[in-house]
Enzyme design. Sequence first.
Site, PDB file in Angstrom:
ATOM      1  N   ASP A   1       0.678  -1.211   0.024  1.00  0.00           N
ATOM      2  CA  ASP A   1      -0.122   0.049  -0.007  1.00  0.00           C
ATOM      3  C   ASP A   1       0.699   1.384  -0.159  1.00  0.00           C
ATOM      4  O   ASP A   1       1.297   1.662   0.766  1.00  0.00           O
ATOM      5  CB  ASP A   1      -0.833  -0.035   1.399  1.00  0.00           C
TER       6      ASP A   1
ATOM      7  N   ASP B   1      -1.552   5.655  -6.246  1.00  0.00           N
ATOM      8  CA  ASP B   1      -1.990   4.795  -5.117  1.00  0.00           C
ATOM      9  C   ASP B   1      -2.234   3.334  -5.417  1.00  0.00           C
ATOM     10  O   ASP B   1      -2.931   2.872  -6.075  1.00  0.00           O
ATOM     11  CB  ASP B   1      -3.374   5.344  -4.437  1.00  0.00           C
TER      12      ASP B   1
END
Length: 468
Positions: free
Chosen positions: A129, A345
Site C-alpha cells: 500500500d 496509489d
Amino acid sequence: MPPQLLLLLLLLCYHGFLIAAAGEHSSPVRLELVRHPAPSGGSRLEHVQELFRSDRLRQRMIHDRIQRGRHRRRACDVSPPSKNGSSVPAPAADSFKMPLKSGAYSGTGQYFVRFLLGTPAQRFLLVMDTGSDLTWVKCRLRPPGCRGGGNGTRDFRSDVSSSFKPIPCSSDMCKTSLPFSLTTCPTPASPCAYDYGYSDGSTAQGVFANEKATIILSNGRRAKLRGLVVGCTSTSAGSSFSAADGVLGLGYSDISFAGRATARFKGRFSYCLVDHLSPRNASSFLTFGPNAAALPSPPPRETALVLDLEPFYTVGVDGISVDGELLAIPRIVWDVGAGGGAILDSGTSLTVLAEPAYRAVASALSRRLEGIPRVSVDPFDYCYNWTAAGGQRKLPRMVVHLAGSAALEPPAKSYVIDVADGVKCLGIAMAPWPGVSTIGNILQQEHMWEFDLKNRRLRFRRSRCRRE
C-alpha cells in the site's frame, strides 16, 4: 469488547516493557508480490462491484486525511533513521526484492508481498500500500502474566520474537511522529497504542514496536533490516484485510517501511504490477535499491514526485487526451494548492478522477463508443454489450499527460474493463470536487514504476512485469 477497552488492557499488560533501539543492516531488498489463493464462489462482476465500492470509501478517506493535514508529522528527509541519536551504517548490498502478485483471485483488488518479520522470522502475506505509512501485522500479544488476543492462525507471536521492542507512550516518537497514535498513557513505559483508519473504512488497533525484518539481498544472502516501526494489531475490521495478514506501508514517511528501507538502499523503490486478472502463478517484484529492469534502454519516462501531501505520492498532470484530443479540463483540477492534484496509489484499484476531469473523460470515451448497445450495470455509469459490437470495435486511446512531457499510455483494458462475459464498462470512478484524483493500480498495471525519493523523481515504462 470495545476497541478502546481492549487497547487499555493491552497497555496495562505491557507496562513493564521498555523500548530498545535496534541496530542497522544494509543491502538491496526484493519482495515478491504474490497472489492469495482464490476463495470459492463470486463472479467477476461481483468482484468489480466490490472494487468500486471499496475505492469510493478509500477516496473518501484520502480526502479526509489530506484535509486534516499531517499535524503531527515532520517531513520525511529520506535519510537513515537514527539509533538513539546516532547514525546507522549503510548496507553492504545495494538492493533487495520481494515477490509481488495480484490478489484478484482472493476477491480483492490489492497486490500482496510475502514478508518475514521478527527473530526468529515469522512469515506473513501483506497488502502492498503506497497510500499508507503504517506497516502492521495481525498480532498475538502475550506479555508475561497477560492473556493474548489474536485474529487468526497466522498471527505474529510477539512473545517469541527476541527483537520485538514496544515503543513507550511517553516517547517523543509516540507523541509527535507515529500516525494515529492515542494519547492514552497509563505509565511512561506502557506501549504507544494506535487506532488506524483506512480510506475504505477499514480499521486496525494495536501497539507500536521496533522490529526486524528478514530480507533477501541481491547477492542471495539473507540479512536483517533493523529499526523498523511496525504495528502489532490485536483488532482489525474491514474488507481490505480479509485475504491478508496485515499491510506493508509504502507511503512517503520517515516511519513507513518505504522510508526506512530506501534510507538504506539508495533512496529508491520500484514495482511492476502484473495484470490483475493474469494467471495465478504470475508474479513480479517489489524492489528496494537500484533495479536494472527499471532503467532499460531507451530511458524510461520521467516526471517530478511532489511530496507535499504526506504520505501520498503526488504527480503533476498537464492534461488527459482521448484519441489525440486534449480534453477541456480546468487546470485547477491538477493544482494541489487549490485543493486538487493527482496521486498514485497501489491500494486503490480503479482510477478515480475529480468531477470536472471525470465528466470530460467519460464524455469523450462514451462518444467514441456510440452505436454499441448500452447496458445497466450498477454502480458504473457507462457499460456496453460488447458481444453486440462483434469484437471489431476499436477502443479509444486515452493518455494521461504528466508534467515534463511524460505520457502515461495505459492499455485500453485498464480503463475500459471487462466486468462480465461480453460486457465492458468505463473503469473510472468520480470523486467530489474539490478533491484529489487517484491513479489506481489497474491503470498502473503492466508498467515498471520507480519511486526515486532521494531525487524526488518518478520513472516508468511499459513492461510485461516478468519475474527475473
